[in-house]
Design a protein around this motif. Sequence first.
Motif, PDB file in Angstrom:
ATOM      1  N   MET A  97       0.734  -1.316  -0.108  1.00  0.00           N
ATOM      2  CA  MET A  97       0.015  -0.045   0.105  1.00  0.00           C
ATOM      3  C   MET A  97       0.832   1.400   0.017  1.00  0.00           C
ATOM      4  N   ILE A  98       2.273   1.335   0.784  1.00  0.00           N
ATOM      5  CA  ILE A  98       2.956   2.402   0.757  1.00  0.00           C
ATOM      6  C   ILE A  98       4.133   2.446  -0.194  1.00  0.00           C
ATOM      7  N   ARG A  99       4.357   1.324  -0.995  1.00  0.00           N
ATOM      8  CA  ARG A  99       5.596   1.275  -1.449  1.00  0.00           C
ATOM      9  C   ARG A  99       5.966   2.226  -2.665  1.00  0.00           C
ATOM     10  N   SER A 100       4.843   2.927  -3.236  1.00  0.00           N
ATOM     11  CA  SER A 100       5.175   4.333  -3.981  1.00  0.00           C
ATOM     12  C   SER A 100       5.735   5.204  -3.483  1.00  0.00           C
ATOM     13  N   ASP A 101       5.916   5.427  -2.165  1.00  0.00           N
ATOM     14  CA  ASP A 101       6.369   6.312  -1.399  1.00  0.00           C
ATOM     15  C   ASP A 101       7.943   6.155  -1.189  1.00  0.00           C
ATOM     16  N   PHE A 102       8.306   5.288  -1.672  1.00  0.00           N
ATOM     17  CA  PHE A 102       9.936   4.717  -1.407  1.00  0.00           C
ATOM     18  C   PHE A 102      10.724   4.562  -2.894  1.00  0.00           C
ATOM     19  N   ALA A 103      10.911   5.486  -3.317  1.00  0.00           N
ATOM     20  CA  ALA A 103      11.441   5.508  -4.694  1.00  0.00           C
ATOM     21  C   ALA A 103      12.789   4.809  -4.740  1.00  0.00           C
ATOM     22  N   GLN A 156      21.794   6.354   4.038  1.00  0.00           N
ATOM     23  CA  GLN A 156      21.430   7.607   4.959  1.00  0.00           C
ATOM     24  C   GLN A 156      20.687   8.730   4.247  1.00  0.00           C
ATOM     25  N   ASP A 157      20.708   8.800   3.072  1.00  0.00           N
ATOM     26  CA  ASP A 157      19.570   9.949   2.481  1.00  0.00           C
ATOM     27  C   ASP A 157      18.813   9.217   1.202  1.00  0.00           C
ATOM     28  N   GLN A 158      18.394   7.971   1.709  1.00  0.00           N
ATOM     29  CA  GLN A 158      17.494   7.274   0.629  1.00  0.00           C
ATOM     30  C   GLN A 158      15.963   6.842   1.273  1.00  0.00           C
ATOM     31  N   ARG A 159      15.100   6.777   0.298  1.00  0.00           N
ATOM     32  CA  ARG A 159      13.779   6.689   0.777  1.00  0.00           C
ATOM     33  C   ARG A 159      13.525   5.140   0.669  1.00  0.00           C
ATOM     34  N   VAL A 160      13.933   4.265   1.412  1.00  0.00           N
ATOM     35  CA  VAL A 160      13.811   2.825   1.381  1.00  0.00           C
ATOM     36  C   VAL A 160      12.813   2.132   2.465  1.00  0.00           C
ATOM     37  N   LEU A 161      11.999   1.162   1.982  1.00  0.00           N
ATOM     38  CA  LEU A 161      11.217   0.382   2.792  1.00  0.00           C
ATOM     39  C   LEU A 161      11.719  -0.910   3.009  1.00  0.00           C
ATOM     40  N   VAL A 162      11.890  -1.430   4.054  1.00  0.00           N
ATOM     41  CA  VAL A 162      12.545  -2.750   4.559  1.00  0.00           C
ATOM     42  C   VAL A 162      11.583  -3.365   5.260  1.00  0.00           C
ATOM     43  N   LEU A 163      11.232  -4.928   4.928  1.00  0.00           N
ATOM     44  CA  LEU A 163      10.346  -5.516   5.406  1.00  0.00           C
ATOM     45  C   LEU A 163      11.282  -6.702   5.773  1.00  0.00           C
ATOM     46  N   LEU A 164      11.270  -7.055   7.212  1.00  0.00           N
ATOM     47  CA  LEU A 164      12.004  -8.169   7.997  1.00  0.00           C
ATOM     48  C   LEU A 164      10.975  -8.929   8.705  1.00  0.00           C
ATOM     49  N   ARG A 174      18.764  -5.296  14.475  1.00  0.00           N
ATOM     50  CA  ARG A 174      19.579  -4.099  14.810  1.00  0.00           C
ATOM     51  C   ARG A 174      20.441  -3.616  13.483  1.00  0.00           C
ATOM     52  N   PRO A 175      21.262  -4.604  13.084  1.00  0.00           N
ATOM     53  CA  PRO A 175      22.177  -4.178  11.876  1.00  0.00           C
ATOM     54  C   PRO A 175      21.373  -3.932  10.811  1.00  0.00           C
ATOM     55  N   LEU A 176      20.277  -4.416  10.462  1.00  0.00           N
ATOM     56  CA  LEU A 176      19.424  -4.420   9.319  1.00  0.00           C
ATOM     57  C   LEU A 176      18.629  -3.191   9.360  1.00  0.00           C
ATOM     58  N   LEU A 177      18.576  -2.141  10.281  1.00  0.00           N
ATOM     59  CA  LEU A 177      17.666  -1.087  10.262  1.00  0.00           C
ATOM     60  C   LEU A 177      18.304   0.031   9.327  1.00  0.00           C
ATOM     61  N   PRO A 178      17.643   0.622   8.329  1.00  0.00           N
ATOM     62  CA  PRO A 178      18.397   1.714   7.664  1.00  0.00           C
ATOM     63  C   PRO A 178      18.516   3.119   8.432  1.00  0.00           C
ATOM     64  N   ALA A 179      19.280   3.923   8.010  1.00  0.00           N
ATOM     65  CA  ALA A 179      19.677   5.179   8.714  1.00  0.00           C
ATOM     66  C   ALA A 179      18.833   6.478   8.203  1.00  0.00           C
ATOM     67  N   SER A 180      18.106   6.439   6.977  1.00  0.00           N
ATOM     68  CA  SER A 180      17.474   7.617   6.708  1.00  0.00           C
ATOM     69  C   SER A 180      16.129   7.656   7.263  1.00  0.00           C
ATOM     70  N   PRO A 181      16.062   9.139   7.610  1.00  0.00           N
ATOM     71  CA  PRO A 181      14.747   9.503   8.139  1.00  0.00           C
ATOM     72  C   PRO A 181      13.627   9.290   7.347  1.00  0.00           C
ATOM     73  N   ALA A 182      13.851   9.142   6.205  1.00  0.00           N
ATOM     74  CA  ALA A 182      12.797   9.131   5.225  1.00  0.00           C
ATOM     75  C   ALA A 182      12.527   7.632   4.936  1.00  0.00           C
ATOM     76  N   SER A 183      13.201   6.733   5.802  1.00  0.00           N
ATOM     77  CA  SER A 183      12.925   5.236   5.557  1.00  0.00           C
ATOM     78  C   SER A 183      11.971   4.658   6.634  1.00  0.00           C
ATOM     79  N   THR A 184      11.283   3.261   6.428  1.00  0.00           N
ATOM     80  CA  THR A 184      10.647   2.683   7.215  1.00  0.00           C
ATOM     81  C   THR A 184      10.715   1.249   7.247  1.00  0.00           C
ATOM     82  N   THR A 185      10.925   0.706   8.259  1.00  0.00           N
ATOM     83  CA  THR A 185      11.060  -0.572   8.358  1.00  0.00           C
ATOM     84  C   THR A 185      10.228  -1.369   9.217  1.00  0.00           C
TER      85      THR A 185
END
Length: 708
Positions: A97-103, A156-164, A174-185
């Motif tokens: 549903m939200i993937r389009s927000d993570f280019a 760091q500066d990417q809009r990424v969506l991560v599903l674990l 913990r090591p798999l969490l991205p750093a970008s404030p625009a990211s969602t995990t």
Amino acid sequence: MKANRNLSEIVHNDVTGVVHGPLVQARDVFGGVHFHTPASLPAPSQLPPRPRLVDREAALAQLNVLREEVKDVPLTVLVTGPAGVGKSALSVAWAHMIRSDFADGQLYADLRGHSGTGPASPRDVLGDFLHSLGVPTDLIPGDLAQRAALYRTVTQDQRVLVLLDDAMTAAQVRPLLPASPASTTVVTSRYRLAGLLLQGVRGVYVDRFDAESSLALLRDALGSDRLEQQREAASELVELCMRLPLALSVAAARLAARPSWPLREMVIALTEQQRTLAALTIEDDVALRSALDLSYRVLRSDAARLYRFLSLIPGDMFGDDAAAALADISRMESRRLLGELTDANLLTDTADGRYRFHHALVRLHACQLAEAEDQREVRDLAVGRLLGWYLATAARAENRLRPYRTRLPRDAEPPPSEVTDFGGPEDAIEWLESERANLSAAVTLAHERGREATAWQLADSMWALFLFMGHHLERVKVEETGLAAARSCGDLHAEGKMLNRLGLSLDALGRHDEAVTRFEEALEIWRRLGEKEREIGSLRRLGLVAARRGDFDVAISRLVDVTAAYHTLGVDRKTALALIDLAGVLLAQGRATDAVIHLERARQLLRRVDDSYNRARVGIFLGHAQASSGNFGEADQELHAALDAMSKLGSSVGQAAALEGLGDLAERTGRRDDARRMYEAALDMVGQDGSIGYIRIKARLDGFARYA
């Protein structure tokens, strides 16, 4: 470099200290020096298919609210709940549903917290993520902490969506969490993972369905008429399944397969089952296990036996031929029983005609049943049959691709009763590629079970696959296991073969010092065994490493000696291979005319041998040589003929080499658009495997693209 230039004249130069940014070391520079940013790779899009959800509006709304509340920091959501409650389905659906927000991409990893095969290593997952985000293999460090640091830098500066999915511990996540404030995990787990929650991770608890949602799921599977006519029994069934979506789905599949079976019969069966289990298990597991047990109990004995045995297969997917060998039945019978298990919602059939377990919990259920109902000797015999089938079938495929390789030891397991064969090289390479993960897992399984001869023979039988298709990182792992197995069974001949195989893999990845060590170890073994031809082969490989290092004089001297030694022994094919290697070094020196002489001789020798792959390689090298000499028409003819031959063989490595040659030819003749297309096609063929070939083609494309 000028033709016939004396390489001893090249000035040796060193760089010491710390260097930041690009660095070039060269004696002479002609023209400008330009640095280019690598071309962008497609953003990863790894989410599993979107599932159908029933009554999860409240949880979806909660997830959406969290997105709105959390700003300026990375959002991590932990979705928890009992087994079978639908955590993964909810998370995957919301991710779609939200993937389009993570280019910049969507990453997915199954952390295998409850798979029965052990949890996934965060180090390995980070390696896959970094690959997917465009980091070249040679730049990915081996240490977990270093990989995690690089991952944070890249994201760091990417809009990424991560599903674990299916996490076991906070340390795994913990090591798999991205750093970008625009990211969602999104993390799913049966556990609360308090260590994450204490760090500010937001939690969403997924509860069981309510009664109406549970009935809606049954209605969707069985139809409104059947459900309403038996509403009371349906309501009881819902409660017996503890309103767990997975348990309800299994029960619904069983009922859908028997349209005349009253729901009351399933209610009675589940009630009796749970009386037995209730004292032993917590209630959620009772519901899930009893639903699976009920589906299992109504299977005929032959289907039940296959269900248990399928948990012994080391890979995730399998075909009817592997299942037939495992259970010692015909393929026709295997197809019938696999269909029965699929109808029971225990297996899922895939688009390529293979199968997998419907869920990791189902596989675990089958594994537990096998351990409980089948004696160790019976399970070992089944594994032996499966490994024997893999070995025999891989040997058939190998023979289609490399028919000159005769008298190969492939006798570690008894031959299967029903053999899979191939119509030609394309069928053989297609099978090897589709079964690559299973074959690699089978090598590991054989080694773990102490079937050492089987392990190294399987690893050796995969040689044609790796030669034609690359997969260098996976290849190193397989051949390291094969080497360990060869040493365990004390077979010096096998050890020498595996050392040579591993040396070639390491050399292709640019790990030249390690490759030299392996080749020298093999050389010592061949000398001890008096294997003159194989001794020459190790010397040839040491010549190739010298060429890769830029020691052209050493490489030429060694390859000239090797060519003469092969000729003395009267082995035409290996003489031709040494000539091809020698020609390659001469081309690197700019000595195209000399290279053509050796290549034409190699072509003549290979006409006597059934080796279409290396005949095509001669054409690729001749194409480069003719292009270097300005004979562009001849070069185009050679390269297109080689590309056609490699395409017929199904070799992605060979096709990439021919396409790279055509790109170079197009660039030389001013056809810049054609050159770029050829390089892009070559890069797509070779894949991101970390090899020297991949790095070279990518560098050419990156550098060329910036001039367009």
